[in-house]
Each structure stands twice: as structure tokens, then as C-alpha cells.
Scaffold this motif. Structure first.
Motif, PDB file in Angstrom:
ATOM      1  N   PRO A 291       0.780  -1.028   0.138  1.00  0.00           N
ATOM      2  CA  PRO A 291       0.019  -0.095   0.044  1.00  0.00           C
ATOM      3  C   PRO A 291       1.096   1.387  -0.043  1.00  0.00           C
ATOM      4  N   CYS A 292       2.160   1.179   0.283  1.00  0.00           N
ATOM      5  CA  CYS A 292       2.904   2.244   0.517  1.00  0.00           C
ATOM      6  C   CYS A 292       3.494   2.652  -0.881  1.00  0.00           C
ATOM      7  N   LEU A 293       3.632   1.708  -1.900  1.00  0.00           N
ATOM      8  CA  LEU A 293       4.424   1.940  -3.028  1.00  0.00           C
ATOM      9  C   LEU A 293       3.491   2.775  -3.972  1.00  0.00           C
ATOM     10  N   PRO A 294       2.293   2.610  -4.183  1.00  0.00           N
ATOM     11  CA  PRO A 294       1.937   3.730  -5.205  1.00  0.00           C
ATOM     12  C   PRO A 294       1.848   5.021  -4.872  1.00  0.00           C
ATOM     13  N   PRO A 295       1.486   5.432  -3.631  1.00  0.00           N
ATOM     14  CA  PRO A 295       1.916   6.934  -3.334  1.00  0.00           C
ATOM     15  C   PRO A 295       3.417   7.410  -3.348  1.00  0.00           C
ATOM     16  N   LEU A 296       4.206   6.474  -3.101  1.00  0.00           N
ATOM     17  CA  LEU A 296       5.624   6.863  -3.384  1.00  0.00           C
ATOM     18  C   LEU A 296       6.125   7.226  -4.843  1.00  0.00           C
TER      19      LEU A 296
ATOM     20  N   TYR B  90       6.757  10.687  -9.575  1.00  0.00           N
ATOM     21  CA  TYR B  90       6.568  11.049 -10.920  1.00  0.00           C
ATOM     22  C   TYR B  90       6.094  12.555 -10.814  1.00  0.00           C
ATOM     23  N   ILE B  91       5.492  13.142  -9.775  1.00  0.00           N
ATOM     24  CA  ILE B  91       4.973  14.400  -9.644  1.00  0.00           C
ATOM     25  C   ILE B  91       6.397  15.407  -9.515  1.00  0.00           C
ATOM     26  N   ARG B  92       7.205  14.723  -8.786  1.00  0.00           N
ATOM     27  CA  ARG B  92       8.346  15.677  -8.311  1.00  0.00           C
ATOM     28  C   ARG B  92       9.337  15.852  -9.807  1.00  0.00           C
TER      29      ARG B  92
END
Length: 105
Positions: free
Chosen positions: A41-46, A51-53
């Protein structure tokens, strides 16, 4: 070839030896549960953050280049009307080079 066989045997032992005892089997289950409930569950937000950065850094660099150039034509640096993200100035230059090489005049 024997080296590849030894690597395959080592990988097989790495997977099967922890399951040899009941305690090892429980540890495998605990590790799987931990990965399923905490790590995945932590991988998609990271990944989305990275990507955003990266996109933000690229857009900032394009804005700085536009500002320092003194140009008044912003479409030369990023043309949002082009399809598929091909509006970036480097992509525009690359596509123009390909077009010029493909269609010599």
C-alpha cells in the motif's frame, strides 16, 4: 552452464528452506502479511510522488529557460495543444530534426 544450474539450485533453496520447519513456515506467512498490508500500500503513493516531483522539476526548468531566453513566445518552449506530451521544446526540436531528415528539400 553448471554455474547457471548452481544459481538455480541456490535460488530454489532460498525459497524452500524457510518453509522447512513449522516456525519458518509461520515466518513466511508473517512476512507475506506484512508485505501485503504495509509495503504494497505504500508503493503507489511513493511512485506517484516521484512522478509528480520529476514532472514539476521538468516544468520548472522549462519555465526558467523561457524566462532567461527573453522570448515572448511561450509556445516555442511548451505547446500544450500538441498531442501526447510532444509539446516540450526538446521533443519539438527532435521531431523537427526527424522531419527535416525524412523530407529533404
Amino acid at each position: 552452464m553448471s554455474y547457471a544450474g548452481a544459481l538455480v539450485q541456490l535460488a530454489h533453496r532460498f525459497v524452500t528452506v524457510p518453509q522447512a520447519s513449522p516456525q519458518g513456515f509461520c515466518n513466511v506467512i508473517k512476512l507475506g502479511t506484512f508485505c501485503r498490508t504495509v509495503v504494497w500500500p505504500c508503493l503507489p503513493p511513493l511512485l506517484m510522488y516521484q512522478y509528480i516531483r520529476g514532472t514539476d522539476e521538468d516544468c520548472y526548468a522549462t519555465e526558467v529557460l523561457y524566462f532567461k531566453s527573453g522570448s515572448k513566445e511561450c509556445k516555442a518552449f511548451y505547446d500544450s495543444s500538441r498531442p501526447g506530451g510532444s509539446g516540450h521544446w526538446r521533443l519539438q526540436a527532435d521531431m523537427e530534426a526527424i522531419r527535416a531528415a525524412a523530407n529533404p528539400e
